[in-house]
Design a protein around this motif. Structure first.
Motif, PDB file in Angstrom:
ATOM      1  N   LEU A 151      -2.273   1.087   3.427  1.00 17.66           N
ATOM      2  CA  LEU A 151      -1.428   1.972   2.636  1.00 17.66           C
ATOM      3  C   LEU A 151      -1.132   3.274   3.371  1.00 17.66           C
ATOM      4  CD1 LEU A 151      -3.064   1.614  -0.907  1.00 17.66           C
ATOM      5  CD2 LEU A 151      -1.324   0.204   0.166  1.00 17.66           C
ATOM      6  N   GLY A 152      -2.077   3.722   4.186  1.00 13.53           N
ATOM      7  CA  GLY A 152      -1.949   5.039   4.787  1.00 13.53           C
ATOM      8  C   GLY A 152      -1.243   5.092   6.119  1.00 13.53           C
ATOM      9  N   TYR A 153      -0.906   3.934   6.701  1.00 17.45           N
ATOM     10  CA  TYR A 153      -0.362   3.933   8.054  1.00 17.45           C
ATOM     11  C   TYR A 153       1.150   4.159   8.110  1.00 17.45           C
ATOM     12  CZ  TYR A 153      -2.391   3.431  12.666  1.00 17.45           C
ATOM     13  OH  TYR A 153      -2.931   3.696  13.896  1.00 17.45           O
ATOM     14  N   GLY A 154       1.798   4.223   6.951  1.00 24.40           N
ATOM     15  CA  GLY A 154       3.228   4.499   6.961  1.00 24.40           C
ATOM     16  C   GLY A 154       4.087   3.337   7.401  1.00 24.40           C
ATOM     17  N   VAL A 155       3.587   2.104   7.213  1.00 23.14           N
ATOM     18  CA  VAL A 155       4.385   0.923   7.552  1.00 23.14           C
ATOM     19  C   VAL A 155       5.548   0.818   6.568  1.00 23.14           C
ATOM     20  CG1 VAL A 155       4.360  -1.598   7.753  1.00 23.14           C
ATOM     21  CG2 VAL A 155       2.395  -0.248   8.511  1.00 23.14           C
ATOM     22  N   ASP A 156       6.734   0.416   7.059  1.00 20.00           N
ATOM     23  CA  ASP A 156       7.912   0.245   6.215  1.00 20.00           C
ATOM     24  C   ASP A 156       7.645  -0.860   5.195  1.00 20.00           C
ATOM     25  OD1 ASP A 156      10.368   0.063   5.056  1.00 20.00           O
ATOM     26  OD2 ASP A 156      11.385  -0.805   6.804  1.00 20.00           O
ATOM     27  N   LEU A 157       7.651  -0.504   3.921  1.00 20.85           N
ATOM     28  CA  LEU A 157       7.327  -1.454   2.871  1.00 20.85           C
ATOM     29  C   LEU A 157       8.550  -1.876   2.057  1.00 20.85           C
ATOM     30  CD1 LEU A 157       3.988   0.100   1.574  1.00 20.85           C
ATOM     31  CD2 LEU A 157       4.297  -1.770   3.182  1.00 20.85           C
ATOM     32  N   THR A 158       9.743  -1.680   2.621  1.00 22.18           N
ATOM     33  CA  THR A 158      10.937  -2.126   1.912  1.00 22.18           C
ATOM     34  C   THR A 158      11.008  -3.645   1.848  1.00 22.18           C
ATOM     35  OG1 THR A 158      12.183  -1.954   3.986  1.00 22.18           O
ATOM     36  CG2 THR A 158      12.241  -0.060   2.494  1.00 22.18           C
ATOM     37  N   ASP A 159      10.260  -4.332   2.722  1.00 21.90           N
ATOM     38  CA  ASP A 159      10.129  -5.784   2.667  1.00 21.90           C
ATOM     39  C   ASP A 159       8.649  -6.138   2.617  1.00 21.90           C
ATOM     40  OD1 ASP A 159      12.900  -6.454   2.883  1.00 21.90           O
ATOM     41  OD2 ASP A 159      12.805  -5.941   5.018  1.00 21.90           O
ATOM     42  N   ASP A 160       8.361  -7.399   2.289  1.00 25.57           N
ATOM     43  CA  ASP A 160       6.974  -7.860   2.320  1.00 25.57           C
ATOM     44  C   ASP A 160       6.429  -7.761   3.741  1.00 25.57           C
ATOM     45  OD1 ASP A 160       7.531  -8.422  -0.263  1.00 25.57           O
ATOM     46  OD2 ASP A 160       7.400 -10.599  -0.079  1.00 25.57           O
ATOM     47  N   ARG A 161       5.164  -7.388   3.868  1.00 25.05           N
ATOM     48  CA  ARG A 161       4.552  -7.219   5.186  1.00 25.05           C
ATOM     49  C   ARG A 161       3.174  -7.892   5.204  1.00 25.05           C
ATOM     50  NH1 ARG A 161       8.883  -6.096   6.667  1.00 25.05           N
ATOM     51  NH2 ARG A 161       9.671  -4.173   7.597  1.00 25.05           N
ATOM     52  N   ASN A 162       2.878  -8.538   6.325  1.00 26.98           N
ATOM     53  CA  ASN A 162       1.537  -9.063   6.586  1.00 26.98           C
ATOM     54  C   ASN A 162       0.893  -8.198   7.664  1.00 26.98           C
ATOM     55  OD1 ASN A 162       1.834 -11.347   4.837  1.00 26.98           O
ATOM     56  ND2 ASN A 162       3.055 -12.341   6.425  1.00 26.98           N
ATOM     57  N   LEU A 163      -0.213  -7.557   7.339  1.00 29.37           N
ATOM     58  CA  LEU A 163      -0.832  -6.585   8.229  1.00 29.37           C
ATOM     59  C   LEU A 163      -2.259  -6.996   8.564  1.00 29.37           C
ATOM     60  CD1 LEU A 163       0.272  -3.405   6.214  1.00 29.37           C
ATOM     61  CD2 LEU A 163       1.506  -4.495   8.096  1.00 29.37           C
ATOM     62  N   LEU A 164      -2.604  -6.915   9.839  1.00 31.75           N
ATOM     63  CA  LEU A 164      -3.993  -7.089  10.262  1.00 31.75           C
ATOM     64  C   LEU A 164      -4.574  -5.699  10.474  1.00 31.75           C
ATOM     65  CD1 LEU A 164      -6.195  -9.185  11.135  1.00 31.75           C
ATOM     66  CD2 LEU A 164      -5.490  -8.704  13.482  1.00 31.75           C
ATOM     67  N   VAL A 165      -5.512  -5.325   9.632  1.00 35.42           N
ATOM     68  CA  VAL A 165      -6.097  -3.983   9.672  1.00 35.42           C
ATOM     69  C   VAL A 165      -7.451  -4.049  10.363  1.00 35.42           C
ATOM     70  CG1 VAL A 165      -6.794  -1.979   8.323  1.00 35.42           C
ATOM     71  CG2 VAL A 165      -4.918  -3.419   7.519  1.00 35.42           C
ATOM     72  N   VAL A 166      -7.592  -3.290  11.440  1.00 41.77           N
ATOM     73  CA  VAL A 166      -8.828  -3.237  12.213  1.00 41.77           C
ATOM     74  C   VAL A 166      -9.457  -1.867  11.993  1.00 41.77           C
ATOM     75  CG1 VAL A 166      -9.869  -3.443  14.492  1.00 41.77           C
ATOM     76  CG2 VAL A 166      -7.828  -4.791  13.922  1.00 41.77           C
ATOM     77  N   ASP A 167     -10.503  -1.817  11.191  1.00 40.96           N
ATOM     78  CA  ASP A 167     -11.198  -0.566  10.891  1.00 40.96           C
ATOM     79  C   ASP A 167     -12.516  -0.570  11.663  1.00 40.96           C
ATOM     80  OD1 ASP A 167     -12.345   1.693   9.898  1.00 40.96           O
ATOM     81  OD2 ASP A 167     -12.068   1.203   7.792  1.00 40.96           O
ATOM     82  N   PHE A 168     -12.522   0.126  12.784  1.00 41.93           N
ATOM     83  CA  PHE A 168     -13.661   0.134  13.702  1.00 41.93           C
ATOM     84  C   PHE A 168     -14.178   1.566  13.781  1.00 41.93           C
ATOM     85  CE2 PHE A 168     -15.009  -1.514  18.199  1.00 41.93           C
ATOM     86  CZ  PHE A 168     -16.324  -1.549  17.765  1.00 41.93           C
ATOM     87  N   GLY A 169     -15.173   1.873  12.964  1.00 41.97           N
ATOM     88  CA  GLY A 169     -15.653   3.243  12.858  1.00 41.97           C
ATOM     89  C   GLY A 169     -17.020   3.452  13.473  1.00 41.97           C
TER      90      GLY A 169
END
Length: 548
Positions: A195-213
C-alpha cells in the motif's frame, strides 16, 4: 471532527511513525529521538530503551549516549539498555530483556515504555503545531482542541511480521489500550509495504513484496484491485483493496548479518578473541552499512579495537561471507516457495512489480538478485524504510484488505502407534476467510466412561523453517510428529483447559461427536459440536480461538 490516522512500524532495529494527511501518508519526523539514516536521510527511531527505572526511560537516539558506558560496566549480563526486544515480545513477552538495579525488565515492559515515549513525543509535537496554528485570542478554539484531545494518538495501526503468532498482535493491542489508544488495528508488514510504495492502482496489480528488515525476512504475493469491498469503511481511500495470495517468513535479518560480520572479523584475530568480541559486535552494524554502501570491491573499512588498534576488513571479504553463509540461496529459496504456493492462481510472468522494503534489502547483491530473477524494470527499491509505515497509515484511513491465515492450525491428539502426542492438521496456512459454513468437519470417538472431551487447538508456525514434515494418513487428514526442538519452537497451545462435559459418559468405539469448523470475518475459529448419541448440539457456532 475527522480522526487522525496514525501508524507505527515497530522494527527489530529501527521504528517509524506516520500519519494520514487526508490525501496521502507522511512519515513524521521526531527530531528528539530519531537518527537520520545516512544513505536515504530517513528519520528512523532506533528500537532501543535506556531505563531510568522500571517504568521510565530514554528511547531512540537518546538511549545511544549511554550505550558505550553501559557495555563496559555491565559486560556479560543484562543492562538498563534494551535492544531487539521485538523478537522476545513476539515469542515470550514476560522474558527479561534488561535490568535496572536488581529488577528485571520484561519485553512487555520495554515495549510499553518505548511506545509510550513515541506517543508522548508525537503528542507534544502535534500540540505545539496546533497551538501555533490557533491565535492566542481564540480561547474557544483552544478549548475545543483540548476537549477533542487534538494531537493525541487515538487511532493507531501497527504492522506485524507474517510469521508472528496471534499472541503478538494481542500484546500490541493490550499495550496500545493501556496507553490510551481507542481505535487500534494491526496489518501484515508485506501488505502495508504494497500500500505504501505508490504503485499505480488504477488497474489490478500482482506485487511481490520483499520485507527484509533487522529481524525477519518476509516475502508475500499481494494482489491489489479496485472495486467495492463488503465491510470496507466508507471514509478515506475507500474502494481499493488488497489480498494476500501467499506468504512465507524466516527469522533472518540485519541482526543475523551483524553476527556474521562479527564472526568474520573475529576469525582474523590471532589472540584474545573473546576479549575483543564485544567491541567488534558493537561496531558490526556500522561496518556492515559502510561495506554495503561501497562501490569498489577493493575498498576497506575497519573495526577500532580496545587499545587503539584497527582491524581492517574488505568489501570482498564481506561479499564472500554473505555467499558462504547462504544468504542469496536462502532468499531465492523463499521466493520460489512463495511463488509455488500461488502457482494455481498466477505465474511469474503475472507479477507486475517487486517491492523491496527494509534496511537489509540494501545489502550488496540483494537488489541484483531480484533484478536477475524478474528484470530490473519490475524491481522497486527506492522506498526501503517508509513504505511499510506509510502503507499502514493508508490502511488506517480506509483501505480494505482481504487477508489469509498465515500459520497452520492443528489439533493435538495422542498417537497410540508412536506412544506420544502428534498434531492433526485443521486449518492450512493460505486459507482465505471468512469460510462457508461447515468447511471442515471432523468426527471423534471417546473412551469408555470418559466424561470430559477437549480439542487442544495449537498454532503451528515454521519458526524459521521452510516446511514441516506433514504426512497424509489413510483417513485423508495430515499429521505431524515433531522432532528435536520443533515442538518447543513451532507450537503455541491456544485453548488449554477448554473441555466439554459428556452425558452420558463415553461407551463403545463408534464416533460420538461431530465437530463442524468455520472461520468468521474477524478470524475467529468457530465450532459447532454435535452429540451423535443424543442427536443434539452441545455447542453452536462457539468461538474457540482467534487465528493469525
Amino acid at each position: 471532527m475527522t480522526r487522525t490516522h496514525w501508524s507505527i512500524d515497530l522494527g527489530t532495529t529501527n521504528s517509524l511513525i506516520a500519519r494520514w494527511m487526508g490525501t496521502h501518508a507522511e512519515t513524521v519526523v521526531l527530531e528528539d529521538i530519531c537518527a537520520r539514516e545516512p544513505a536515504w536521510n530517513t528519520p528512523l527511531i532506533p528500537s532501543v530503551v535506556c531505563f531510568e527505572d522500571a517504568d521510565r526511560g530514554f528511547v531512540g537516539a537518546q538511549a545511544f549516549a549511554a550505550e558505550e558506558v553501559l557495555r563496559a560496566t555491565f559486560a556479560g549480563r543484562l543492562t538498563p539498555l534494551a535492544r531487539s526486544f521485538k523478537r522476545v515480545l513476539a515469542r515470550d513477552s514476560r522474558q527479561p530483556v534488561a535490568e535496572i538495579g536488581s529488577q528485571a525488565i520484561s519485553a512487555r515492559q520495554c515495549a510499553t515504555v518505548f511506545l509510550r515515549e513515541i506517543l508522548r513525543v508525537t503528542a507534544e509535537r502535534e500540540q505545539s503545531l496546533t497551538s501555533h496554528a490557533i491565535p492566542r485570542w481564540n480561547i474557544l478554539r483552544r478549548a475545543l482542541a483540548w476537549i477533542r484531545r487534538e494531537g493525541l494518538v487515538n487511532d493507531l495501526t501497527m504492522t506485524v511480521p507474517i510469521e508472528s503468532f496471534e499472541a503478538y498482535r494481542m500484546e500490541l493491542q493490550s499495550i496500545a489500550r493501556k496507553l490510551g489508544v481507542q481505535h487500534f488495528r494491526t496489518l501484515d508488514e508485506p501488505v502495508a509495504a504494497a500500500l505504501g510504495y505508490g504503485v499505480d492502482l488504477t488497474d489490478d496489480r500482482n506485487l511481490l513484496v520483499v520485507d527484509f528488515g533487522g529481524g525477519t525476512l518476509d516475502i508475500a504475493l499481494v494482489r491489489t484491485a479496485l472495486g467495492g469491498a463488503p465491510g470496507a469503511r466508507p471514509h478515506g481511500v475507500g474502494h481499493r483493496k488488497a489480498e494476500v495470495m501467499a506468504a512465507r517468513g524466516l527469522n533472518l535479518g540485519g541482526e543475523t548479518v551483524d553476527e556474521w560480520v562479527t564472526e568474520m572479523a573475529c576469525a582474523k584475530l590471532s589472540a584474545h578473541v573473546e576479549t575483543m568480541r564485544p567491541a567488534i559486535r558493537a561496531q558490526a552494524e556500522a561496518v556492515k552499512k559502510e561495506l554495503s554502501g561501497k562501490v569498489l570491491t577493493t575498498q576497506d573499512t575497519y573495526f577500532r579495537l580496545p587499545g587503539g588498534d584497527e582491524l581492517v576488513v574488505s568489501r570482498q571479504e564481506f561479499l564472500e561471507t554473505l555467499q558462504a553463509r547462504g544468504l542469496y540461496d536462502t532468499v531465492e529459496t523463499v521466493v520460489s516457495a512463495v511463488i509455488g504456493d500461488a502457482r494455481h492462481r498466477m505465474s511469474v510472468a503475472d507479477i507486475d512489480a517487486i517491492l523491496l522494503v527494509g534496511g537489509s534489502t540494501l545489502l550488496p547483491g540483494i537488489r541484483d538478485l531480484f533484478e536477475r530473477l524478474f528484470g530490473a524494470n519490475r524491481v522497486h527499491y527506492w522506498k526501503p524504510f517508509e513504505a511499510v509505515v506509510e502503507g499502514a497509515a493508508i490502511y488506517g484511513a480506509g483501505y480494505y484488505v482481504d487477508q489469509i491465515i498465515h500459520h497452520d492450525y492443528a489439533i493435538r491428539v495422542y498417537s497410540e502407534q508412536a506412544n506420544c502426542p502428534q498434531y492433526e492438521m485443521l486449518i492450512k496456512r493460505g486459507t482465505a476467510y471468512p469460510t462457508p459454513e461447515g468447511f471442515e468437519t471432523r468426527y471423534y470417538s471417546v473412551a469408555p466412561k470418559q466424561q470430559l472431551f477437549s480439542l487442544p487447538v495449537c498454532e503451528v508456525g515454521l519458526a524459521g523453517r521452510l516446511a514441516l514434515d506433514w504426512k497424509q494418513s489413510r483417513n485423508g487428514h495430515y499429521y505431524w510428529q515433531p522432532k528435536g526442538t520443533e515442538e518447543a519452537e513451532c507450537v503455541m497451545a491456544l485453548n488449554e483447559g477448554d473441555a466439554i462435559r459428556l452425558y452420558p459418559p463415553g461407551a463403545g468405539s463408534q464416533a460420538r461427536l461431530r465437530v463442524d469448523f468455520t472461520i468468521d470475518s474477524d478470524r475467529w475459529l468457530c465450532a459447532t459440536v454435535h452429540d451423535l448419541l443424543r442427536s443434539r448440539d452441545i455447542r453452536t457456532n462457539d468461538r474457540v480461538i482467534r487465528l493469525r
